[in-house]
Scaffold this active site. Structure first.
Site, PDB file in Angstrom:
ATOM      1  N   HIS A  29      -2.676  -1.194  -3.260  1.00  0.00           N
ATOM      2  CA  HIS A  29      -3.780  -0.237  -3.110  1.00  0.00           C
ATOM      3  C   HIS A  29      -3.499   0.971  -4.004  1.00  0.00           C
ATOM      4  O   HIS A  29      -2.577   1.746  -3.737  1.00  0.00           O
ATOM      5  CB  HIS A  29      -3.908   0.217  -1.654  1.00  0.00           C
ATOM      6  CG  HIS A  29      -4.230  -0.891  -0.703  1.00  0.00           C
ATOM      7  ND1 HIS A  29      -3.990  -0.812   0.655  1.00  0.00           N
ATOM      8  CD2 HIS A  29      -4.795  -2.116  -0.904  1.00  0.00           C
ATOM      9  CE1 HIS A  29      -4.388  -1.924   1.237  1.00  0.00           C
ATOM     10  NE2 HIS A  29      -4.872  -2.739   0.312  1.00  0.00           N
ATOM     11  N   SER A  76       0.852  -1.185   0.000  1.00  0.00           N
ATOM     12  CA  SER A  76       0.000   0.000   0.000  1.00  0.00           C
ATOM     13  C   SER A  76       0.889   1.236   0.000  1.00  0.00           C
ATOM     14  O   SER A  76       1.680   1.416  -0.919  1.00  0.00           O
ATOM     15  CB  SER A  76      -0.958  -0.031   1.196  1.00  0.00           C
ATOM     16  OG  SER A  76      -1.889   1.041   1.134  1.00  0.00           O
ATOM     17  N   THR A  77       0.805   2.076   1.027  1.00  0.00           N
ATOM     18  CA  THR A  77       1.574   3.324   1.068  1.00  0.00           C
ATOM     19  C   THR A  77       3.072   3.048   0.937  1.00  0.00           C
ATOM     20  O   THR A  77       3.631   2.282   1.706  1.00  0.00           O
ATOM     21  CB  THR A  77       1.308   4.064   2.396  1.00  0.00           C
ATOM     22  OG1 THR A  77      -0.097   4.143   2.616  1.00  0.00           O
ATOM     23  CG2 THR A  77       1.914   5.451   2.359  1.00  0.00           C
ATOM     24  N   MET A 104      -0.097   1.101   4.987  1.00  0.00           N
ATOM     25  CA  MET A 104      -0.851   1.524   6.167  1.00  0.00           C
ATOM     26  C   MET A 104      -2.032   0.588   6.396  1.00  0.00           C
ATOM     27  O   MET A 104      -2.645   0.105   5.447  1.00  0.00           O
ATOM     28  CB  MET A 104      -1.358   2.952   5.961  1.00  0.00           C
ATOM     29  CG  MET A 104      -2.066   3.568   7.150  1.00  0.00           C
ATOM     30  SD  MET A 104      -2.583   5.275   6.794  1.00  0.00           S
ATOM     31  CE  MET A 104      -0.982   6.057   6.522  1.00  0.00           C
ATOM     32  N   ASP A 154      -4.697  -4.616   6.126  1.00  0.00           N
ATOM     33  CA  ASP A 154      -5.157  -5.462   5.025  1.00  0.00           C
ATOM     34  C   ASP A 154      -4.069  -6.477   4.670  1.00  0.00           C
ATOM     35  O   ASP A 154      -2.920  -6.114   4.451  1.00  0.00           O
ATOM     36  CB  ASP A 154      -5.496  -4.606   3.802  1.00  0.00           C
ATOM     37  CG  ASP A 154      -6.075  -5.417   2.657  1.00  0.00           C
ATOM     38  OD1 ASP A 154      -6.787  -6.409   2.934  1.00  0.00           O
ATOM     39  OD2 ASP A 154      -5.834  -5.053   1.486  1.00  0.00           O
TER      40      ASP A 154
END
Length: 231
Positions: free
Chosen positions: A72, A46-47, A166, A169
């Site tokens: 993401h 993600s991030t 972050m 998930d």
């Protein structure tokens, strides 16, 4: 006295997006024996994940097992992201399409509008499946969905990698992979932009190793070689 538009907006209750589990997309149904001998690598991020993926994938040779990624990212960016990586990597990198046979030397990136899953493809091993159902952990694509599909079908022949991101998930899905016999790696805190997703996976005992980003590619090469099916 009539309310102003701002006052009306302030009185409107905020819509809370439900945080579904992977159960809304597919049930947990592990098989005792993998449905095919093919090794599959699944990655969640993600991030900070776009640069982490660039670092990881450009360090891998062309002769890797198929790699599936849930990053993401909004849907308008995933196609161009895959094209950029494809221009940099020895591996072929593409945005995943529905019902594609999983092929060695190819990286499949989940499109921003759908969950990416692995499904059984009779006589050819495994193929991709796209699902535009509800967001899981408020994400679509969701890492938990991809990892659960690997746990259900690929089991001990799968390798999981959790990169920077972050939230949480993917943690539960990675634990399910471990319970199914997979080998799992988490990126370490020092090399993460955000140590959320790896930290959560580590905390629940889903990982076997915690490695710095520069070390993950070399380890994947070793693991992929060790898990090659015997002829």
């Amino acid at each position: 006295m009539a309310l102003t538009s701002r006052e009306r907006a302030n009185k409107t209750p905020l819509e809370i997006v439900p945080s579904h589990s992977a159960d809304v997309i597919l049930p947990r149904q592990p098989t005792k024996t993998p449905l095919a001998s093919q090794t599959v690598i699944v990655i969640g991020s993600s991030t900070g994940g776009t640069e982490a993926l660039r670092t990881l994938l450009t360090s891998l040779p062309a002769n890797m097992p198929p790699i599936l990624i849930a990053q993401h990212m909004p849907e308008m960016f995933t196609h161009s992201f895959a094209q950029r990586l494809d221009s940099l990597c020895r591996l072929r990198v593409k945005e995943a399409e529905d019902n594609e046979r999983l092929q060695a030397g190819t990286v499949y990136i989940a499109p921003g509008h759908s969950h990416l899953l692995i499904k059984s493809a009779p006589t050819i091993g495994y193929s991709t499946s796209l699902n535009n159902g509800p967001a899981v952990n408020r994400h679509r694509p969701s890492v938990d969905v991809l990892f659960r599909s690997a746990a259900n079908l690929v089991g001990k022949n799968s390798i999981g990698v959790m990169l920077t991101g972050m939230g949480r998930d993917g943690a539960n899905g990675m634990l399910e992979m471990r319970q199914a016999g997979a080998w799992n790696i988490a990126q370490d805190e020092a090399s993460c932009v955000v140590f959320g997703m790896p930290k959560e996976a580590i905390a629940i005992g889903a990982t076997h190793e915690v490695l710095g980003l520069p070390s993950i590619a070399q380890r994947l090469v070793v693991l992929a070689h060790q898990r090659q099916p015997s002829v």
